[in-house]
Design an enzyme around this catalytic site. Structure first.
Site, PDB file in Angstrom:
ATOM      1  N   HIS A 216      69.553  27.115  47.240  1.00  0.00           N
ATOM      2  CA  HIS A 216      70.412  28.226  47.641  1.00  0.00           C
ATOM      3  C   HIS A 216      71.446  27.871  48.680  1.00  0.00           C
ATOM      4  O   HIS A 216      72.479  28.510  48.784  1.00  0.00           O
ATOM      5  CB  HIS A 216      69.558  29.413  48.065  1.00  0.00           C
ATOM      6  CG  HIS A 216      69.128  30.146  46.856  1.00  0.00           C
ATOM      7  ND1 HIS A 216      68.049  29.726  46.117  1.00  0.00           N
ATOM      8  CD2 HIS A 216      69.706  31.155  46.186  1.00  0.00           C
ATOM      9  CE1 HIS A 216      67.961  30.495  45.068  1.00  0.00           C
ATOM     10  NE2 HIS A 216      68.941  31.360  45.070  1.00  0.00           N
ATOM     11  N   CYS A 532      74.027  33.967  34.585  1.00  0.00           N
ATOM     12  CA  CYS A 532      74.473  34.074  35.975  1.00  0.00           C
ATOM     13  C   CYS A 532      73.990  32.902  36.829  1.00  0.00           C
ATOM     14  O   CYS A 532      74.173  32.901  38.030  1.00  0.00           O
ATOM     15  CB  CYS A 532      74.045  35.401  36.584  1.00  0.00           C
ATOM     16  SG  CYS A 532      72.263  35.606  36.656  1.00  0.00           S
TER      17      CYS A 532
HETATM   18  C1  PEP Z   1      68.933  31.369  38.736  1.00  0.00           C
HETATM   19  O1  PEP Z   1      67.766  31.052  38.984  1.00  0.00           O
HETATM   20  O2  PEP Z   1      69.652  30.774  37.922  1.00  0.00           O
HETATM   21  C2  PEP Z   1      69.556  32.504  39.440  1.00  0.00           C
HETATM   22  C3  PEP Z   1      70.726  32.979  39.077  1.00  0.00           C
HETATM   23  O3  PEP Z   1      68.900  33.029  40.487  1.00  0.00           O
HETATM   24  P1  PEP Z   1      68.761  32.298  41.896  1.00  0.00           P
HETATM   25  O4  PEP Z   1      69.701  31.127  41.918  1.00  0.00           O
HETATM   26  O5  PEP Z   1      69.106  33.319  42.929  1.00  0.00           O
HETATM   27  O6  PEP Z   1      67.321  31.902  41.928  1.00  0.00           O
END
Ligand code: PEP
Ligand code: MG
Length: 600
Positions: A216, A532
């Site tokens: 993240h 996404c």
């Molecule tokens: C993913 O896992 O691809 C996602 C969009 O969620 P995050 O990156 O917040 O885990």
């Protein structure tokens, strides 16, 4: 004296030919593109000021356990840095390894552990105060000896103490208020919560020892448009506060003390990139439509409310993913319903009639939030533990206020509710029941909520959910594919771990098959499906998604223009043909080659 990571690492001898004054070039994982040039701001330079507190007799064992946990955390942290150091070669590796081993040894020393335990019990003080006092006692012992080698260890002892205290205080997280404009933040690790504190006016970019490309922190860097390079083992050892640095997030390069010639070259490149970005601005008013007339919807992923304006400016047609974790970061308490509502309502209203997909709290794993404490997240295997929707279903005291806040926000514009880490239809059904109950109660109480409940969808980010997508499509109103976690879980590779980052490959046929499976299930059930995860924002993958039948992509606002440009060059018929050829392949190298060839 200031004790910090930068300092202990700088105690090590510089490697031959490198001094603080000469240019040094490092390679790491370029996780957010662009070039930043500015003065180094060494993180964790400030002293911690733990306050001494009296503890009651019945709190003594709790305080001792808190200390033990802080030591365990410190051991893990040092273990990670130690593993990073092993990637170095020669004298640098040896020296850094030696220092880290010494720190690890001190953490286990009986005199420290029993000394702190005894101090807590006998003097009835909190763990922070006991550690500071005990560390000072040990350090003074070293400082008093004649042998210069042993004397030098006094500083290391204090450094180890600081690490424990920082863990005890859960020390979030100094802001970057003291940073000069365009600063390059250099730190051992930067958490997503840290990036939330970065003001792009002040911070130019950052570089760290730890961190993987799809964690993240990397995502936040891309969202904020901050060039970033992670996973550089001996960075802290070399960096000095205030010296000039270049972060080239596109190439994964960091340069400390660049030569005048290199500096001039990078300034030129920066101007070129700005020109290229301006050249894409005209796309804002053009539709994301392929050459053969297929319309694609492009949305923005938001992590922080301040990304709303850039998203609107970049022409986002919706918010395809609003990560609500931001509301829970950098604070000690969980936000109340009203606070959540205010924040969400502002974003929904700001999108002015365009749909906002609000994901319920997705914490756990690498996404830790201090406000929740350790009660939910202290687990042996956090990536597979009580996280995301599992946590929400267990901790109703967290979930219900969030649902109420979302329902109230949905009075300001179209909203969808997205559930993270769904693995079974039961979870979706249970949420449906809860949301329906909360909604009915609120209507009865006369709250301003819309007549109907917003659509409730599932993230497809666990392989099991992708494989069971047909059944899930009967329970969920829509799907959003999270390629970041889908890759992590399909390949069993920690997305935030720099040591396995080279194995993290979303073009692995297993990942692509899961995506294909989920898309086909959604199309059969005629429910909307979007992507996404970070793949959606990379124009290299655009033909593949379009070829697989995806017509809705959501990404960091900064990625929108390039993806739109790519869509406008594409022919869906040709992309479909190429996607079919790709899906026949068993080798990710061959898949990458087929894709690159198509992208020309
Ligand atoms: C993913 O896992 O691809 C996602 C969009 O969620 P995050 O990156 O917040 O885990
Ligand atoms: Mg995810």
């Amino acid at each position: 004296m200031t004790l910090n990571d930068g300092e202990w690492q700088s105690q090590a001898r510089p490697s031959p030919g490198a001094s603080a004054e000469s240019e040094q070039v490092f390679s790491g994982l370029g996780v957010a593109p662009g070039i930043a040039i500015g003065p180094v701001f060494l993180r964790e330079g400030g002293d911690l000021c733990p306050v001494e507190r009296h503890v009651a007799a019945e709190q003594v064992s709790g305080e001792q356990a808190r200390f033990d946990r802080a030591v365990t955390t410190a051991r893990k942290q040092l273990g990670k840095v130690r593993a990073q150091a092993e990637r170095l070669h020669g004298a640098a590796a040896e020296e850094l390894g030696y220092l880290l081993d010494a720190h690890l040894q001190m953490l286990s020393s009986r005199s420290l552990v029993t000394g702190v335990h005894a101090r807590i019990a006998e003097r009835r003080v909190n763990a922070e105060a006991a550690v500071m006092a005990e560390i000072e006692r040990i350090a003074e012992g070293f400082a008093a000896v004649e042998d210069s080698y042993l004397r030098a260890r006094a500083n290391e002892v204090r450094e180890v103490g600081r690490r424990i205290v920082r863990n005890l205080m859960d020390a979030p997280i100094q802001g970057f208020a003291g940073a000069d404009p365009d600063s390059i933040i250099v730190a051992e690790d930067i958490t997503p919560a840290d990036t939330a504190l970065m003001d792009p006016q002040q911070v130019g970019g950052f570089a760290t020892v730890l961190g993987g490309a799809e964690g993240h922190t990397a995502i936040m860097a891309r969202s904020l448009g901050l060039p970033a390079v992670l996973g550089i083992p001996h960075l802290l050892r070399a960096a000095r506060h205030g010296q000039t640095a270049i972060v080239d997030g596109s190439r994964g390069t960091v340069v400390l003390n660049p030569t005048a010639e290199r500096l001039a070259r990078y300034h030129r490149r920066q101007r070129e990139l700005a020109r290229e970005a301006r050249a894409l601005e005209h796309l804002h008013d053009l539709a994301a439509e392929t050459r053969d007339g297929v319309r694609v919807t492009l949305g923005a992923n938001l992590e922080l409310p301040r990304e709303l304006a850039p998203a609107v400016r970049a022409g986002a047609e919706n918010v395809g993913l609003l990560r609500t974790e931001f509301l829970f970061m950098n604070r000690d308490t969980v936000p109340e319903e009203d606070e959540q509502y205010d924040s969400l309502a502002r974003i929904v209203a700001g999108m002015d009639g365009r749909t906002v997909t609000i994901r319920t709290l997705d914490v756990g794993g690498e996404k830790l939030v201090t406000a929740l404490g350790e009660q939910y997240t202290d687990t042996l295997n956090p990536a597979l533990g009580l996280r995301a929707i599992r946590l929400s279903l267990r901790a109703r005291e967290l979930f219900i206020p969030q649902i109420r806040a979302i329902l109230r926000a949905s009075a300001h514009g179209p909203v969808r509710i997205l559930l993270p880490m769904v693995t079974s239809v039961h979870e979706v059904r249970e949420v449906r029941q809860i949301v329906a109950g909360v909604h009915a109660e609120m209507r009865e109480a006369g709250c301003a909520v819309p007549e109907t409940v917003p659509p409730i969808g599932a993230m497809i980010e666990v392989p099991g959910a992708a494989l069971a997508a047909d059944a899930l499509a009967q329970a969920a109103d829509f799907f959003a594919i999270g390629t970041n976690d889908l890759t992590q879980y399909a390949l069993a590779i920690d997305r935030a771990e720099e040591r396995v980052a080279h194995l993290y490959n979303p073009l692995h046929p297993a990942v692509l098959r899961l995506i294909q499976f989920a898309v086909a299930a959604a199309l059969r059930a005629r429910i909307p499906i979007s992507v996404c995860g970070e793949m959606a924002g990379d124009p290299r993958y655009t033909p593949l998604f379009l070829g697989l039948g995806v017509r809705d992509l959501s990404m960091a606002p900064g990625a929108l223009p390039r993806v739109k440009q790519r869509i406008r060059q594409l022919d869906v018929a040709a992309a479909t043909h190429r996607a079919e050829a790709i899906m026949d392949q068993a080798d990710s190298g061959r898949i990458a080659a087929l894709l690159d060839d198509f992208n020309g």
